[in-house]
Motif scaffolding. Structure first.
Motif, PDB file in Angstrom:
ATOM      1  N   HIS A  74       0.830  -1.204   0.000  1.00  0.00           N
ATOM      2  CA  HIS A  74       0.000   0.000   0.000  1.00  0.00           C
ATOM      3  C   HIS A  74       0.862   1.251   0.000  1.00  0.00           C
ATOM      4  O   HIS A  74       2.057   1.204   0.306  1.00  0.00           O
ATOM      5  CB  HIS A  74      -0.939   0.010   1.206  1.00  0.00           C
ATOM      6  N   GLY A  75       0.234   2.379  -0.323  1.00  0.00           N
ATOM      7  CA  GLY A  75       0.923   3.664  -0.336  1.00  0.00           C
ATOM      8  C   GLY A  75       0.142   4.663  -1.159  1.00  0.00           C
ATOM      9  O   GLY A  75      -0.880   4.336  -1.775  1.00  0.00           O
ATOM     10  N   GLY A  76       0.607   5.921  -1.165  1.00  0.00           N
ATOM     11  CA  GLY A  76      -0.057   6.971  -1.904  1.00  0.00           C
ATOM     12  C   GLY A  76       0.239   6.910  -3.387  1.00  0.00           C
ATOM     13  O   GLY A  76       0.841   5.949  -3.886  1.00  0.00           O
ATOM     14  N   PHE A  77      -0.172   7.929  -4.119  1.00  0.00           N
ATOM     15  CA  PHE A  77      -0.028   7.953  -5.573  1.00  0.00           C
ATOM     16  C   PHE A  77       1.432   7.767  -5.998  1.00  0.00           C
ATOM     17  O   PHE A  77       1.738   6.971  -6.898  1.00  0.00           O
ATOM     18  CB  PHE A  77      -0.563   9.272  -6.141  1.00  0.00           C
ATOM     19  N   GLU A  78       2.338   8.484  -5.343  1.00  0.00           N
ATOM     20  CA  GLU A  78       3.750   8.385  -5.712  1.00  0.00           C
ATOM     21  C   GLU A  78       4.293   6.984  -5.453  1.00  0.00           C
ATOM     22  O   GLU A  78       5.069   6.446  -6.254  1.00  0.00           O
ATOM     23  CB  GLU A  78       4.565   9.431  -4.951  1.00  0.00           C
ATOM     24  N   GLU A  79       3.888   6.396  -4.328  1.00  0.00           N
ATOM     25  CA  GLU A  79       4.320   5.031  -4.019  1.00  0.00           C
ATOM     26  C   GLU A  79       3.732   4.031  -5.012  1.00  0.00           C
ATOM     27  O   GLU A  79       4.387   3.054  -5.382  1.00  0.00           O
ATOM     28  CB  GLU A  79       3.909   4.650  -2.592  1.00  0.00           C
TER      29      GLU A  79
END
Length: 235
Positions: free
Chosen positions: A222-227
């Motif tokens: 999991h992670g945000g858009f950049e990740e």
């Protein structure tokens, strides 16, 4: 190479608060519907939600659009077989105003481009409760096109909705893929993550606008858009 990478749209590729977007959408639709004779806003919105409820309960007998109109008609007490043309006009001419309830996504096009490099097929696995035009509009808001995907699930094409695992099974059948050959990327733990994992699909949870109403433990990547973009680069 993966057989397919599947993307959810709302809250995943298209940043938004789902409740705010829904509120904006229903306001625009109910305002437009006044000229169609739907002067009782509450009754009209109730009809819309009844159609949505029918889609969520769809057992696969009919496509979601047919089920929606049945639910809408049942709530309004009339036969609204021809009303879809009025709705089509709304989606082509008015729906774009709902963009105010979303945010820009400068990395969306890059994410889809990377997916094309990493998989044979790329699917927009968005909950199919709208006509295709509504998804074309929302893709345009983030610099993407319908043609960027090998399959887009809309309500005329699909027989199920999320979180029913059969929604994903129908996609896999259409693209001739096995679950273990695919990656699903979404932001909703109940509608995206659980059914995908139940079929043994790989999953990445996009957390910028994560929805976890059932407080499900997040054990997947999991992670945000950049990740998410970095994750796609590393595949």
């Amino acid at each position: 190479m993966l057989k397919a990478i599947l993307f959810d749209l709302d809250g995943t590729l298209l940043p938004m608060d789902n409740e705010e977007f829904t509120k904006t959408y229903l306001y625009l639709l109910s305002q437009e519907a006044k000229q169609w004779g739907y002067t009782d806003r509450d009754a009209f919105v109730k009809g819309i939600w009844n159609g949505v409820k029918y889609m969520y309960k769809n057992d696969g007998t009919n496509t979601n659009d047919r089920v929606f109109w049945q639910g809408f008609s049942d709530a309004m007490g009339k036969d609204f077989e021809d009303e879809s043309k009025k709705f089509e006009s709304f989606y082509k001419n008015i729906f774009t105003k709902a963009q105010v309830a979303t945010r820009p996504a400068p990395l969306a096009a890059e994410a889809v481009k990377l997916a094309r490099e990493k998989a044979e097929k790329v699917v927009l696995a968005t909950n199919p409760i709208f006509p295709l035009e509504a998804y074309k509009q929302r893709l345009a808001w983030i610099g993407l096109n319908y043609e960027d995907f090998d399959l887009v699930t809309d309500y005329e094409l699909s027989h199920f909705t999320k979180p029913n695992p059969k929604y994903y099974e129908e996609i896999l059948e259409k693209i001739s893929a096995e679950p273990k050959e695919c990656l699903m990327i979404g932001n909703d733990c109940t509608e995206d993550m659980l059914p995908a994992l139940s079929l043994s699909m790989d999953f990445f949870l996009q957390t910028d606008d994560v929805i976890n109403k059932d407080n499900i433990e997040i054990t997947c990547k999991h992670g945000g858009f950049e990740e998410m973009v970095e994750f796609l680069k590393q595949l």
